[in-house]
Design a protein around this motif. Sequence first.
Motif, short mmCIF file in Angstrom:
data_model
loop_
_atom_site.label_atom_id
_atom_site.label_comp_id
_atom_site.label_asym_id
_atom_site.label_seq_id
_atom_site.Cartn_x
_atom_site.Cartn_y
_atom_site.Cartn_z
N SER A 1 0.82 -1.20 0.00
CA SER A 1 0.00 0.00 0.00
C SER A 1 0.85 1.25 0.00
CB SER A 1 -0.89 0.01 1.24
OG SER A 1 -0.10 0.17 2.41
N GLY A 2 2.13 1.08 0.16
CA GLY A 2 3.00 2.25 0.16
C GLY A 2 3.32 2.74 1.56
N ALA A 3 2.61 2.24 2.59
CA ALA A 3 2.89 2.70 3.95
C ALA A 3 4.15 2.02 4.47
CB ALA A 3 1.72 2.34 4.85
N GLU A 4 4.84 2.75 5.30
CA GLU A 4 6.06 2.21 5.87
C GLU A 4 5.70 1.11 6.89
OE1 GLU A 4 8.94 4.03 3.83
OE2 GLU A 4 9.32 2.75 5.55
N ARG A 5 6.30 -0.08 6.72
CA ARG A 5 6.05 -1.12 7.71
C ARG A 5 6.95 -0.90 8.90
NH1 ARG A 5 6.73 -6.58 4.54
NH2 ARG A 5 6.33 -7.46 6.59
N PRO A 6 6.41 -1.08 10.09
CA PRO A 6 7.23 -0.85 11.26
C PRO A 6 8.36 -1.86 11.33
CG PRO A 6 5.13 -1.85 11.89
CD PRO A 6 5.06 -1.54 10.43
N ASN A 7 9.54 -1.35 11.67
CA ASN A 7 10.64 -2.30 11.83
C ASN A 7 10.63 -2.87 13.23
OD1 ASN A 7 11.71 -0.36 13.52
ND2 ASN A 7 13.01 0.52 11.90
N GLY A 8 11.62 -3.72 13.51
CA GLY A 8 11.64 -4.41 14.80
C GLY A 8 11.74 -3.44 15.95
N LEU A 9 12.53 -2.39 15.78
CA LEU A 9 12.71 -1.44 16.88
C LEU A 9 11.40 -0.71 17.18
CD1 LEU A 9 14.71 -0.18 18.83
CD2 LEU A 9 15.21 1.58 17.11
N THR A 10 10.69 -0.35 16.13
CA THR A 10 9.40 0.34 16.32
C THR A 10 8.41 -0.57 17.05
OG1 THR A 10 9.81 1.54 14.28
CG2 THR A 10 7.57 1.61 15.16
N ARG A 11 8.42 -1.83 16.62
CA ARG A 11 7.50 -2.78 17.27
C ARG A 11 7.86 -2.93 18.74
NH1 ARG A 11 8.37 -6.75 13.18
NH2 ARG A 11 7.03 -6.32 11.42
N ALA A 12 9.15 -3.03 18.99
CA ALA A 12 9.60 -3.22 20.38
C ALA A 12 9.20 -2.03 21.24
CB ALA A 12 11.10 -3.43 20.43
N ARG A 13 9.31 -0.81 20.62
CA ARG A 13 8.98 0.39 21.41
C ARG A 13 7.52 0.37 21.83
NH1 ARG A 13 11.85 4.82 18.04
NH2 ARG A 13 9.72 5.38 17.55
N ALA A 14 6.69 -0.27 21.00
CA ALA A 14 5.26 -0.30 21.32
C ALA A 14 4.98 -1.10 22.59
CB ALA A 14 4.48 -0.91 20.15
N TYR A 15 5.93 -1.95 22.99
CA TYR A 15 5.71 -2.79 24.16
C TYR A 15 6.50 -2.34 25.37
CZ TYR A 15 3.24 -5.87 21.00
OH TYR A 15 2.34 -6.37 20.10
N ILE A 16 7.05 -1.15 25.32
CA ILE A 16 7.82 -0.66 26.47
C ILE A 16 6.90 -0.50 27.68
CG2 ILE A 16 8.97 1.38 27.40
CD1 ILE A 16 10.39 1.70 24.78
N VAL A 17 5.74 0.07 27.43
CA VAL A 17 4.83 0.34 28.56
C VAL A 17 4.41 -0.95 29.26
CG1 VAL A 17 2.57 1.23 29.19
CG2 VAL A 17 4.04 2.56 27.66
N PRO A 18 3.91 -1.97 28.55
CA PRO A 18 3.57 -3.20 29.26
C PRO A 18 4.77 -3.87 29.90
CG PRO A 18 3.37 -3.53 26.91
CD PRO A 18 3.54 -2.07 27.13
N ALA A 19 5.94 -3.70 29.28
CA ALA A 19 7.15 -4.28 29.88
C ALA A 19 7.43 -3.63 31.23
CB ALA A 19 8.34 -4.09 28.94
N ILE A 20 7.26 -2.30 31.27
CA ILE A 20 7.45 -1.58 32.55
C ILE A 20 6.44 -2.10 33.58
CG2 ILE A 20 7.21 0.65 33.68
CD1 ILE A 20 8.28 1.93 31.10
N ALA A 21 5.22 -2.31 33.12
CA ALA A 21 4.17 -2.80 34.03
C ALA A 21 4.54 -4.16 34.60
CB ALA A 21 2.82 -2.88 33.29
N VAL A 22 5.01 -5.05 33.74
CA VAL A 22 5.39 -6.40 34.19
C VAL A 22 6.57 -6.34 35.15
CG1 VAL A 22 6.34 -8.60 33.42
CG2 VAL A 22 4.45 -7.57 32.16
N VAL A 23 7.53 -5.49 34.84
CA VAL A 23 8.71 -5.39 35.70
C VAL A 23 8.31 -4.89 37.08
CG1 VAL A 23 10.82 -4.06 36.07
CG2 VAL A 23 10.40 -5.15 33.85
N LEU A 24 7.49 -3.85 37.12
CA LEU A 24 7.06 -3.30 38.42
C LEU A 24 6.30 -4.35 39.24
CD1 LEU A 24 5.86 0.31 37.51
CD2 LEU A 24 7.80 -0.32 38.96
N ALA A 25 5.36 -5.01 38.58
CA ALA A 25 4.54 -5.98 39.31
C ALA A 25 5.40 -7.15 39.81
CB ALA A 25 3.41 -6.51 38.41
N THR A 26 6.30 -7.60 38.98
CA THR A 26 7.15 -8.73 39.38
C THR A 26 8.10 -8.32 40.50
OG1 THR A 26 7.07 -9.55 37.11
CG2 THR A 26 8.76 -10.48 38.55
N ALA A 27 8.66 -7.13 40.38
CA ALA A 27 9.58 -6.65 41.41
C ALA A 27 8.86 -6.52 42.76
CB ALA A 27 10.18 -5.31 40.99
N ALA A 28 7.63 -6.05 42.73
CA ALA A 28 6.86 -5.94 43.97
C ALA A 28 6.51 -7.32 44.50
CB ALA A 28 5.59 -5.12 43.72
#
Lengths: 503, 96
Positions: A5-32
């Motif tokens: 379609s001509g749109a830029e496909r997200p690369n691996g880094l972009t995809r990974a950045r999308a999961y930073i927030v849930p990763a932070i959530a998991v780390v906090l919950a596990t650490a607690a």
Amino acid sequence: MADRSGAERPNGLTRARAYIVPAIAVVLATAARVGVVLPKWGVLGIFIGIAWVLWRLREQAAPLVAVFLSVLLIGVIFSPPYPKWLDEVIDTATGEQLAAGWAKSGGFDQELPIVLHLVFDEMMAAGAIPQEIPGAVELRESLYSLSDAFGMRLFDSVYARDFFSAISIPNVLNAEYRGRSATNEILLDQQSRVAENSYFDDLARRGYRTAVFQTTHMDFCANEQVALCETFDSYDPGIGREDGTDLRSRVIALLGTIIRVYEPSYTSSFASRVLYQASRIETGADVVLGIADRYDVQRFPHWFDRFSAFAASVPRGSHVFAHFLVPHAPYLLKEDCRVSGLYDGGYYLASRFPESEREAKRTEYYAAYMEQMHCVRSKIEQLLREVLARDAYKDAVIIIHGDHGSRISTGNVAEDLVDQDLIDNYGTFFAVRSPAVTPGIDCTFASLGEVFRRQFQPADGPPAQDHPLPVVITSRSGEADRVEVAMPKFGCAAAGVEPARPH
Amino acid sequence: MAYSRKESVAALAIPVLTTAILLYRVVALLQVALLNRATLWIAGPALLGSLCVGVVAAFGPRLLRVAIIAGCVLVLFDTSFSLVDLFLPHAVVSDG
């Protein structure tokens, strides 16, 4: 890199950045969870995780959650128990009507004497009342006088083996009634629903029909031998205005109760702090500690009058069992059973007050507790006058006891307690009136379960214990959560002589 | 921002539903009379307050709406299953 379609496909880094927030959530919950950070960070992590999921569904999140909650609310409404709409007014006369219905409800063996068994939660032994507290001598003597006046045998030195009602009472009525007293044979965890009840079963075998009056705190009606069950409402602050409290106090008390129902939860803990700060509660005079909750001390005087009317009118062959949540905290009742408006309890002083204040607080709480004990004593006296005036009670067996001590002590962990704390926590009231029992003061030093069992001597139980049984208490050291501790002697068992009686 | 009516109504309802569920559960459990003054003085302000929060959720920024909805879900979970037990499994609760 573009797709068809001509749109830029997200690369691996972009995809990974999308999961930073849930990763932070998991780390906090596990650490607690593993204790690396405080629990509040775990709660924050869970919140972030939920928010992230909802953000990803943000176009449909609100309708989805709204539908879910609507279904949940409908389910909650149609799950019993249903609420009641209006304040209940207790009419004492209905006790006699209830007794009339009970008498017609089935066959009663007229050869059997009535058994009237009353359990008053947190009623301590006469011999355990700390004599250095102002008013203690008078209270102790009033209990001796009560016992003498009605031909009872009062046990000065009986103790419970656990200070949780939902462990003490089920053990007394079940395992210990059968003579099972070793720590590995009795309950160590709370059991509010007392379906297994060897005592009730034994009385049924003997031909008794059992009527139970209880609170929502413990369910004795779960046993199949119970033919009549009345459960007192757990809490209703709206009964008239004669209770002596103003509307603001009642609202704060009810709100504190509602918040406390949701313990343990962070929501409850946070809401409690907000409540106390918003209501500017600072002094003990109007403290709501969350004790004004499931334990309906406030309505006891009304309930007990109705119960007395019932008990006085039952036919022979009846076993009437009642569990009242008095003189359990809060110490709401004055000596004349008037509600004072003080919602407070005296437990676990070491966790609430600095050492310099503890002795004064102990005295203060015991003073309030003893006022409530006087109210209970007066109600017992009123009941005994009523029932013993009836011919059906001429050879009745009347048993009145507590389930543990006042618990106005340092705490509830073995390592924190000295002998006096054990006596405060475990010394338990016990009195019996029966043609087979000689009136007087009994200095036997024994556990509640043991003394109770001896009154009925079930045929299939082992003989009486020849040594005092240990109490069972939480410990913070070692592998076991609960440990055995020897109970120190108290009352006339420790003194070695019968106490002097008032004339 | 343009919200659909369905989305706004749902967002407004969520805090009110959450408060209603919490209040109903405890009133039924405690058997407190629904029409006594103390109960009304709690339920009334609580539901009004939740309605205000609902208005914010319905018409406020989307991020705030998501946060409010997440908060309601978290509170219901915490009071139903106890997050305290998850993070503090040996919490001591005094009881009679």
